[in-house]
Design a protein around this motif. Sequence first.
Motif, short mmCIF file in Angstrom:
data_model
loop_
_atom_site.label_atom_id
_atom_site.label_comp_id
_atom_site.label_asym_id
_atom_site.label_seq_id
_atom_site.Cartn_x
_atom_site.Cartn_y
_atom_site.Cartn_z
N THR A 10 0.80 -1.22 0.00
CA THR A 10 0.00 0.00 0.00
C THR A 10 0.84 1.28 0.00
O THR A 10 0.43 2.28 -0.56
CB THR A 10 -0.92 0.01 1.24
N TYR A 11 1.99 1.24 0.63
CA TYR A 11 2.76 2.47 0.88
C TYR A 11 4.22 2.35 0.44
O TYR A 11 4.78 1.25 0.39
CB TYR A 11 2.78 2.79 2.38
N TYR A 12 4.83 3.50 0.19
CA TYR A 12 6.28 3.62 0.09
C TYR A 12 6.75 4.03 1.48
O TYR A 12 6.37 5.10 1.98
CB TYR A 12 6.68 4.67 -0.94
N PHE A 13 7.56 3.22 2.11
CA PHE A 13 7.93 3.46 3.50
C PHE A 13 8.67 4.78 3.71
O PHE A 13 8.54 5.40 4.76
CB PHE A 13 8.75 2.28 4.05
N ASP A 14 9.43 5.23 2.72
CA ASP A 14 10.18 6.47 2.89
C ASP A 14 9.28 7.71 2.85
O ASP A 14 9.73 8.82 3.12
CB ASP A 14 11.31 6.59 1.88
N GLU A 15 7.99 7.53 2.53
CA GLU A 15 7.06 8.65 2.49
C GLU A 15 6.13 8.70 3.70
O GLU A 15 5.29 9.60 3.79
CB GLU A 15 6.20 8.55 1.21
N LEU A 16 6.27 7.78 4.62
CA LEU A 16 5.34 7.66 5.74
C LEU A 16 5.71 8.54 6.92
O LEU A 16 6.88 8.81 7.18
CB LEU A 16 5.29 6.22 6.24
N SER A 17 4.67 8.92 7.64
CA SER A 17 4.82 9.49 8.97
C SER A 17 4.15 8.50 9.92
O SER A 17 2.96 8.20 9.76
CB SER A 17 4.13 10.85 9.06
N VAL A 18 4.91 7.96 10.87
CA VAL A 18 4.43 6.88 11.73
C VAL A 18 4.38 7.32 13.18
O VAL A 18 5.32 7.93 13.69
CB VAL A 18 5.35 5.64 11.59
N LEU A 19 3.28 6.97 13.84
CA LEU A 19 3.13 7.16 15.27
C LEU A 19 2.96 5.79 15.89
O LEU A 19 2.02 5.07 15.57
CB LEU A 19 1.91 8.05 15.57
N ASP A 20 3.90 5.40 16.75
CA ASP A 20 3.91 4.09 17.40
C ASP A 20 3.50 4.29 18.86
O ASP A 20 4.28 4.81 19.66
CB ASP A 20 5.31 3.48 17.28
N LEU A 21 2.26 3.89 19.19
CA LEU A 21 1.72 4.08 20.54
C LEU A 21 1.91 2.81 21.36
O LEU A 21 1.75 1.71 20.85
CB LEU A 21 0.24 4.44 20.45
N PHE A 22 2.18 2.98 22.66
CA PHE A 22 2.53 1.85 23.53
C PHE A 22 3.73 1.15 22.89
O PHE A 22 3.73 -0.06 22.68
CB PHE A 22 1.36 0.87 23.69
N ALA A 23 4.74 1.92 22.56
CA ALA A 23 5.87 1.45 21.74
C ALA A 23 6.66 0.31 22.38
O ALA A 23 7.27 -0.48 21.66
CB ALA A 23 6.79 2.62 21.42
N GLY A 24 6.68 0.22 23.69
CA GLY A 24 7.38 -0.89 24.35
C GLY A 24 8.84 -0.95 23.97
O GLY A 24 9.61 -0.04 24.21
#
Length: 178
Positions: free
Chosen positions: A39-53
């Motif tokens: 679905t995505y090109y990873f270099d174009e993403l903005s990611v929010l990782d919640l409860f990142a552990g």
Amino acid sequence: MRIISGQFKGRKLQAPKHLPVRPTTDMAKEALFNILNNTYYFDELSVLDLFAGTGNISFEFASRGTTQITAVDAHYGCIKFINQTAESFGMNIHTVKSDVFKFLTQSHGKHTIIFADPPYDFPQESFNKIPQLVFENDLLEDNGYVIVEHSKHTNLSALENFSHAKNYGGCVFSFFEK
């Protein structure tokens, strides 16, 4: 746990034993990233990782070329481990030590992927609150997903903006979109 693909493929990560975490299994993580890769090109993403552990998910995104990653966790030891590991690999991961629900009500940035991996024993209301706060505070980009990891004993399909779920053993990823 290990990094599945990308620049750091095969690297094993050993988190300190005292951290209150349950990392996403390699099998489930690989399946999730296969979906996202289509679905995505990873270099174009903005990611929010919640409860990142342990930062397991953040490290996987960074290894695949994502440079806009924010990892949020309330536990100091988790944040310290993510920072140390990211620095040793030269990864650009911004960490925030905060209660996730408080962070979601105070955050103003938008993200393509918002991944949440709360404790499996959370009450149903807490699981429900995650996508609710994301959409109330307009934190998701138009083409993005909120992905909540949970056990097969939790069902999020009745929530607003629910799209679909994928099951991998005892792990379920529920996807939400605008």
